[in-house]
Write a protein that holds these residues in place. Structure first.
Motif, PDB file in Angstrom:
ATOM      1  N   UNK A  39       0.774  -1.198   0.057  1.00 58.41           N
ATOM      2  CA  UNK A  39       0.098  -0.047  -0.015  1.00 58.41           C
ATOM      3  C   UNK A  39       0.933   1.165   0.057  1.00 58.41           C
ATOM      4  N   UNK A  40       0.423   2.216  -0.661  1.00 56.74           N
ATOM      5  CA  UNK A  40       0.955   3.569  -0.442  1.00 56.74           C
ATOM      6  C   UNK A  40       0.177   4.764  -0.034  1.00 56.74           C
ATOM      7  N   UNK A  41      -0.500   4.367   1.217  1.00 62.78           N
ATOM      8  CA  UNK A  41      -1.332   5.183   1.813  1.00 62.78           C
ATOM      9  C   UNK A  41      -0.690   5.262   3.312  1.00 62.78           C
ATOM     10  N   UNK A  42      -1.011   6.511   3.860  1.00 59.28           N
ATOM     11  CA  UNK A  42      -0.386   6.927   5.257  1.00 59.28           C
ATOM     12  C   UNK A  42      -1.582   7.482   6.017  1.00 59.28           C
ATOM     13  N   UNK A  43      -1.167   7.586   7.273  1.00 60.19           N
ATOM     14  CA  UNK A  43      -1.998   8.511   8.041  1.00 60.19           C
ATOM     15  C   UNK A  43      -1.152   9.664   8.767  1.00 60.19           C
ATOM     16  N   UNK A  44      -1.543  10.595   9.542  1.00 62.68           N
ATOM     17  CA  UNK A  44      -1.107  11.871   9.977  1.00 62.68           C
ATOM     18  C   UNK A  44      -0.169  11.549  10.808  1.00 62.68           C
ATOM     19  N   UNK A  45      -0.276  10.398  11.696  1.00 64.07           N
ATOM     20  CA  UNK A  45       0.568  10.129  12.852  1.00 64.07           C
ATOM     21  C   UNK A  45       1.641   9.130  12.412  1.00 64.07           C
ATOM     22  N   UNK A  46       1.919   8.929  11.052  1.00 62.41           N
ATOM     23  CA  UNK A  46       2.711   8.176  10.375  1.00 62.41           C
ATOM     24  C   UNK A  46       3.706   8.960   9.557  1.00 62.41           C
ATOM     25  N   UNK A  47       5.200   8.620   9.952  1.00 63.87           N
ATOM     26  CA  UNK A  47       5.877   9.251   8.915  1.00 63.87           C
ATOM     27  C   UNK A  47       5.870   8.521   7.457  1.00 63.87           C
ATOM     28  N   UNK A  48       5.017   9.113   6.381  1.00 61.15           N
ATOM     29  CA  UNK A  48       5.037   8.646   5.260  1.00 61.15           C
ATOM     30  C   UNK A  48       6.109   7.723   4.347  1.00 61.15           C
ATOM     31  N   UNK A  49       7.141   8.348   4.621  1.00 67.01           N
ATOM     32  CA  UNK A  49       8.404   7.887   3.821  1.00 67.01           C
ATOM     33  C   UNK A  49       8.770   6.591   4.373  1.00 67.01           C
ATOM     34  N   UNK A  50       8.721   6.184   5.618  1.00 65.17           N
ATOM     35  CA  UNK A  50       8.841   4.943   6.298  1.00 65.17           C
ATOM     36  C   UNK A  50       7.683   4.013   6.077  1.00 65.17           C
ATOM     37  N   UNK A  51       6.362   4.389   6.140  1.00 67.17           N
ATOM     38  CA  UNK A  51       5.399   3.494   5.689  1.00 67.17           C
ATOM     39  C   UNK A  51       5.261   3.404   4.335  1.00 67.17           C
ATOM     40  N   UNK A  52       5.135   4.308   3.634  1.00 66.74           N
ATOM     41  CA  UNK A  52       5.198   3.897   2.220  1.00 66.74           C
ATOM     42  C   UNK A  52       6.278   3.368   1.367  1.00 66.74           C
ATOM     43  N   UNK A  53       7.277   4.253   1.712  1.00 64.64           N
ATOM     44  CA  UNK A  53       8.746   3.987   1.043  1.00 64.64           C
ATOM     45  C   UNK A  53       9.061   2.564   1.206  1.00 64.64           C
ATOM     46  N   UNK A  54       9.055   1.929   2.389  1.00 64.19           N
ATOM     47  CA  UNK A  54       9.609   0.675   2.807  1.00 64.19           C
ATOM     48  C   UNK A  54       8.833  -0.342   1.981  1.00 64.19           C
ATOM     49  N   UNK A  55       7.350  -0.257   1.759  1.00 62.28           N
ATOM     50  CA  UNK A  55       6.509  -1.023   1.209  1.00 62.28           C
ATOM     51  C   UNK A  55       6.742  -1.254  -0.182  1.00 62.28           C
ATOM     52  N   UNK A  56       6.685   0.214  -0.674  1.00 63.73           N
ATOM     53  CA  UNK A  56       6.723   0.058  -2.196  1.00 63.73           C
ATOM     54  C   UNK A  56       8.211  -0.335  -2.705  1.00 63.73           C
ATOM     55  N   UNK A  57       9.268  -0.102  -1.894  1.00 62.63           N
ATOM     56  CA  UNK A  57      10.406  -0.609  -2.295  1.00 62.63           C
ATOM     57  C   UNK A  57      10.661  -2.085  -2.282  1.00 62.63           C
ATOM     58  N   UNK A  58      10.101  -2.626  -1.150  1.00 58.71           N
ATOM     59  CA  UNK A  58      10.015  -4.127  -1.166  1.00 58.71           C
ATOM     60  C   UNK A  58       9.308  -4.677  -2.519  1.00 58.71           C
ATOM     61  N   UNK A  59       8.299  -4.338  -2.552  1.00 62.36           N
ATOM     62  CA  UNK A  59       7.372  -4.499  -3.867  1.00 62.36           C
ATOM     63  C   UNK A  59       8.261  -4.572  -5.217  1.00 62.36           C
ATOM     64  N   UNK A  60       8.833  -3.595  -5.391  1.00 65.74           N
ATOM     65  CA  UNK A  60       9.473  -3.234  -6.672  1.00 65.74           C
ATOM     66  C   UNK A  60      10.671  -4.070  -6.717  1.00 65.74           C
ATOM     67  N   UNK A  61      11.364  -4.424  -5.648  1.00 66.25           N
ATOM     68  CA  UNK A  61      12.604  -5.227  -5.485  1.00 66.25           C
ATOM     69  C   UNK A  61      11.948  -6.526  -5.673  1.00 66.25           C
ATOM     70  N   UNK A  62      10.959  -7.303  -5.045  1.00 68.01           N
ATOM     71  CA  UNK A  62      10.435  -8.513  -5.469  1.00 68.01           C
ATOM     72  C   UNK A  62      10.057  -8.624  -7.017  1.00 68.01           C
ATOM     73  N   UNK A  63       9.593  -7.499  -7.521  1.00 65.13           N
ATOM     74  CA  UNK A  63       9.124  -7.663  -9.083  1.00 65.13           C
ATOM     75  C   UNK A  63      10.293  -7.856  -9.788  1.00 65.13           C
ATOM     76  N   UNK A  64      11.611  -6.961  -9.225  1.00 67.43           N
ATOM     77  CA  UNK A  64      12.841  -6.884 -10.100  1.00 67.43           C
ATOM     78  C   UNK A  64      13.429  -8.475 -10.075  1.00 67.43           C
TER      79      UNK A  64
END
Length: 82
Positions: free
Chosen positions: A25-50
């Motif tokens: 997912x690439x959504x976040x909430x105000x109490x969460x730093x989006x770069x940690x929340x979104x960035x880690x999940x998106x990076x993991x998915x892209x690396x798995x696809x690669x």
């Protein structure tokens, strides 16, 4: 907007077809730093696809989900798999 994709391989659509489903997912909430929340999940998915693309042995079905997952009725991964 949810993004759904499919990367076919030589055996896609045949009886020898094997599938891998990956989602993040690439959504976040105000109490969460989006770069940690979104960035880690998106990076993991892209690396798995690669990785899986380089193997070329399985059809890849991938999902980028918008919004934060909650404990609601559609928050379980089983709800997205047929």
């Amino acid at each position: 907007m949810n993004i759904i994709g499919r990367l076919p391989v030589r055996y896609t659509g045949t009886r020898d077809d094997k599938k891998v489903v990956i989602g993040s997912h690439y959504g976040t909430v105000q109490t969460s730093p989006g770069v940690d929340d979104n960035g880690s999940g998106m990076t993991a998915l892209l690396q798995a696809l690669k990785l899986f693309t380089s193997l070329g042995a399985v059809t890849l079905l991938f999902f980028f989900f918008v919004c934060e997952v909650t404990d609601g009725p559609s928050s379980r991964w089983e709800d997205f798999i047929d």
